[in-house]
Design a protein around this motif. Structure first.
Motif, short mmCIF file in Angstrom:
data_model
loop_
_atom_site.label_atom_id
_atom_site.label_comp_id
_atom_site.label_asym_id
_atom_site.label_seq_id
_atom_site.Cartn_x
_atom_site.Cartn_y
_atom_site.Cartn_z
N VAL A 1 9.59 -4.31 -13.14
CA VAL A 1 10.76 -3.87 -12.37
C VAL A 1 11.65 -2.97 -13.22
CG1 VAL A 1 12.88 -4.65 -11.25
CG2 VAL A 1 10.74 -5.86 -10.84
N ALA A 2 11.92 -3.40 -14.46
CA ALA A 2 12.78 -2.62 -15.34
C ALA A 2 12.18 -1.25 -15.63
CB ALA A 2 13.01 -3.39 -16.64
N ALA A 3 10.87 -1.21 -15.87
CA ALA A 3 10.22 0.06 -16.17
C ALA A 3 10.27 1.00 -14.97
CB ALA A 3 8.77 -0.17 -16.59
N SER A 4 10.03 0.48 -13.77
CA SER A 4 10.05 1.35 -12.59
C SER A 4 11.47 1.85 -12.29
CB SER A 4 9.48 0.60 -11.38
OG SER A 4 10.26 -0.54 -11.07
N LEU B 1 3.80 0.90 -10.39
CA LEU B 1 4.58 -0.29 -10.76
C LEU B 1 5.48 -0.73 -9.60
CD1 LEU B 1 5.58 0.59 -14.43
CD2 LEU B 1 3.90 -1.11 -13.70
N ALA B 2 6.06 0.24 -8.90
CA ALA B 2 6.96 -0.09 -7.79
C ALA B 2 6.21 -0.72 -6.62
CB ALA B 2 7.67 1.18 -7.32
N LEU B 3 4.91 -0.44 -6.49
CA LEU B 3 4.13 -0.95 -5.36
C LEU B 3 3.63 -2.38 -5.57
CD1 LEU B 3 2.01 2.21 -4.40
CD2 LEU B 3 4.00 1.26 -3.20
N ARG B 4 3.80 -2.94 -6.75
CA ARG B 4 3.31 -4.29 -6.99
C ARG B 4 4.06 -5.30 -6.15
NH1 ARG B 4 1.32 -4.26 -13.29
NH2 ARG B 4 -0.67 -3.30 -12.75
N ARG B 5 3.30 -6.22 -5.53
CA ARG B 5 3.90 -7.16 -4.58
C ARG B 5 4.82 -8.17 -5.27
NH1 ARG B 5 -1.45 -6.90 -2.44
NH2 ARG B 5 -1.50 -5.80 -0.44
N GLU B 6 4.40 -8.68 -6.40
CA GLU B 6 5.21 -9.64 -7.15
C GLU B 6 5.39 -9.12 -8.57
OE1 GLU B 6 3.35 -13.45 -6.92
OE2 GLU B 6 3.54 -13.59 -4.73
#
Length: 754
Positions: free
Chosen positions: A155-158, A144-149
């Motif tokens: 964001v909240a979950a990561s 999830l943190a690696l997603r570009r957008e």
């Protein structure tokens, strides 16, 4: 707009389903664990009960797990409903949320349902293995943190995931250690995109929040981290167990195949950080499952199936994801049960395994029924659980009665539940289970405890198992708290027997235990080192070379064997733990039960079947490539003559004051026998001004502690006398006085005849 609502609804349904499966099958939050007898149930109970007290973990307690261990064990303690259950449900919800965002949020309806079903199946197969979930959780957070957008929910979950992974430091230190590299990869990828690092700070914040949640001081965190690091660092060399090579090789090949799939995945941002994170997660699963290659291997296989399913449905096309899911199903539904059955039968746990599978259909029903009861009448629900716990304690106390021991109590075999069940004042060593005290630093912490003011009055000493083995995994018997044996001998004296245990009572003054001069030797694998007669203290320094250190970091070092040759010619082989052998241990005599220890503590000479004439260190031919060829050995004689009870004159004597140790030795050689028996007249009384009740007892000084006579005098009571007919074969009596702690204000008079 409609597609967005549908996608949100699909994600929510997937999150609820996956979170529910994780809660019901992995944690069973509403059916907590009750106390039981045994090694593992003992540490579960000690850690669970310690979480209810203001114990300072890392200082008062040093173990693989931390104050939040009930999150994994499910142990029923006072904080079960207010801390354990919410955290279990919270981690389940977090895993379900992260997994749903990966497998359902950005896929069409059918594929989202298939991905959710695949993950749910893996979670159902993870029944009772929360370690697999915790070791797998950092990977979806990284993806999830690696997603570009990233979307807001991602964001909240990561971010929440990073903080929650920090909190796992209070559960078990291997969990945050497994998460740390992946969160560093997430922050590294963020820096490459000119983003401020967020995940490691949130991780640190989670550690602090977890410590405060469990009543720990933030100032104790460095000590906690150091102690946990010591436990983790020594685990591989001390706790390793061999298993079938084909099982280990199958996992390695499967893990490499999954890693190659991640590298070649046609979709998804951050391919290389994701592959690196997957590799780290697989390495930690590999070590968790195969260092101790018994039932622990289910952790590795279950975690592999979880990671494979998450990777497949987040980064592979549908047809490839279905293929990976099919392979994962073969692992959890076919291969893993076969391995589990084989290992359970090998360990004699077939009945437990049968119950595990027979109870599986009732897991959901049990959780549902417990949940309904808890909602309908919470007070009655908790009262029933407390009653079941009390009944469990009563059953343990009945199965292993320990009697009344006034004062604080520790126990050397890992049977702490027996002490707790007996209602005794348990005061355990920081590293409280002997098999887990496997480094010099952990032993030093226990030594400081025994020498300090908080040391227990009693230490119960005996074998680790009902079969009579002093240690687990066929370890050399004196490696059970091995470096502490001189301290136990100096500070504690045998008092009485309790079944297979001997109760050691703290001495008023330490006894002398001089060590002889050091005799150095250099050994090689398989070469015999002569020992000589009498008690001997040894250090055996087997050091890994560079290849051995690399192997230890990635897996575990080769196992070592200590082959001892006894004076009667017998050769016995035991497991050798390198760090404990380096710290020092009693090599001779061979002490593998409470009676042997009692004889040693009384200064009695060991027989030929116990005296060690020589020893050799052995390993496999391949294993020798990972150790230095020379093994440094030191040997020192151990003078135990000063440990026995204080002697009386051989002939009848006048008044003799009770010594600080509480026990006098009365040789009978000077007392005449009449008609084949000896009659001894004992006078006993209190000193002038005595203010304490004193109990007197006479027994043969042969270690059996069979009481021939006993009596107690209250303050101001008159002195008494008794004539004893000493049984045939008894050449020495032990005269014992007990009055609490310290020297008793009492004395004996000895005579012969009637």
């Amino acid at each position: 707009m409609r597609d967005g609502v549908k996608g949100l609804a699909s994600t929510l349904v997937s999150a609820v389903v996956l979170g529910g499966f994780a809660a019901v099958f992995v944690f069973h939050p509403l059916t907590p664990a009750l106390p039981r007898a045994g090694i593992d149930p003992s540490w579960i109970a000690v850690m669970g009960e310690a979480a209810d007290r203001p114990a300072r973990f890392g200082l008062d307690t040093a173990f693989t797990y931390g104050p939040a261990s009930p999150v994994v064990t499910g142990y029923l303690n006072a904080a079960w409903l207010i801390r354990t259950v919410p955290l279990q449900l919270g981690f389940s919800a977090l895993f379900g949320w992260c997994a749903a965002l990966l497998v359902a949020a950005r896929r069409p309806g059918r594929a989202a349902c298939e991905g959710t079903a695949a993950c749910a199946l893996m979670l159902a197969a993870a029944r009772g293995t929360p370690d697999a979930l915790f070791l797998a959780l950092p990977f979806p957070v990284l993806l999830l943190a690696l997603r570009r957008e990233p979307r807001r929910a991602e964001v909240a979950a990561s971010w929440l995931g990073a903080a929650a992974l920090g909190l796992t430091a209070m559960v078990k230190m291997s969990f945050p250690l497994a998460a740390l590299p992946l969160l560093a990869l997430a922050d590294g990828a963020g820096l490459a995109r000119r983003r401020v690092p967020r995940f490691l700070p949130l991780f640190a914040l989670g550690i602090a929040a977890g410590a405060l949640l469990y009543g720990q001081r933030l100032s104790d965190l460095p000590a906690y981290a150091a102690t946990q690091g010591e436990v983790v660092a020594g685990y591989a060399a001390a706790m390793a167990v061999d298993g079938p090579d084909w099982d280990l090789q199958s996992f390695v090949l499967s893990a490499l195949a999954l890693l190659a799939t991640a590298v070649l995945a046609p979709r998804g941002p951050g391919r290389w950080p994701a592959a690196a994170g997957l590799g780290v997660a697989l390495l930690f699963l590999f070590k968790a499952g195969f260092i101790r290659h018994d039932m622990h291997s289910t952790i590795a296989w279950t975690g592999l199936a979880l990671l494979g399913t998450l990777l497949a449905w987040s980064r592979l096309p549908r047809h490839a994801a279905l293929g990976v899911t099919a392979a994962a199903c073969l692992v959890v539904l076919v291969y893993e049960p076969i391995v589990t059955v084989r290992q359970s039968l090998r360990e004699g746990r077939g009945a437990a395994l049968a119950r595990l599978y027979a109870d599986a259909p009732g897991v959901v029903a049990d959780q549902a029924a417990a949940g309904w009861d808890a909602l309908r009448d919470p007070a009655s629900f908790r009262a029933r659980l407390d009653a079941r716990k009390a009944s469990a304690w009563a059953g343990i106390a009945q199965a292993m009665p320990l009697g009344d021991l006034p004062g604080t109590v520790d126990i050397l075999p890992s049977a702490q539940t027996a002490v707790l069940a007996a209602g005794l004042d348990y005061r355990g060593r920081p590293s409280f289970q002997e098999y887990s005290t496997y480094t010099a630093s952990l032993a030093a912490g226990n030594r400081a405890f025994l020498e300090g003011s908080a040391a227990p009055r009693w230490v119960l000493f005996g074998p680790e198992s009902p079969e009579g083995y002093m240690g687990i995994d066929s370890r050399f018997p004196a490696l059970a708290e091995g470096p502490l044996w001189p301290d136990l001998l100096r500070l504690y004296r045998p008092d009485h027997r309790i079944g297979g245990l001997v109760a050691l009572e703290r001495r008023a003054m330490p006894a002398p235990l001089p060590l002889g001069p050091v005799r150095d030797a250099v050994a090689r694998f398989g070469g015999t080192v002569p020992v000589g007669g009498g008690p001997a203290w040894a250090t055996v320094d087997v050091r890994p070379n560079l290849a051995g250190r690399i192997l230890s970091a990635l897996f575990r070092p080769p196992l070592l064997t200590l082959a001892v040759t006894l004076d009667d010619g017998a050769v016995r082989r035991f497991r050798l733990v390198p760090a404990l052998a380096t710290a020092g241990f009693l090599l001779s005599p061979l002490v593998d039960n409470a009676s042997d220890y009692e004889a040693l503590a009384a200064g009695r000479a060991a027989g030929a079947a116990r005296r060690v004439a020589g020893f050799a260190v052995e390993t496999s031919s391949a294993g020798q490539w990972f150790y230095a060829p020379e093994i440094a050995v030191t040997l020192r004689s151990l003078d135990v003559s000063g440990l026995g009870p204080a002697p009386l004159p051989a002939a009848p004597a006048g008044r003799i004051a009770a010594p600080a140790s509480g026990t006098l030795s009365l040789p009978l050689a000077g007392i005449p026998a009449a008609g084949g028996t000896r009659r001894v007249t004992l006078g006993y009384g209190l000193d002038d001004g005595a203010s304490r009740r004193v109990c007197f007892a006479a027994m043969p000084a042969d270690g059996t502690r069979t009481t021939l006579w006993s009596a107690c005098l209250d303050p101001e009571a008159e002195a008494g006398s008794v004539s004893l007919d000493v049984p045939d074969g008894v050449e020495e009596l032990a005269l014992q006085t007990r009055c609490g702690s310290g020297a008793c204000p009492a004395s004996w008079r000895v005579g012969s005849g009637g």
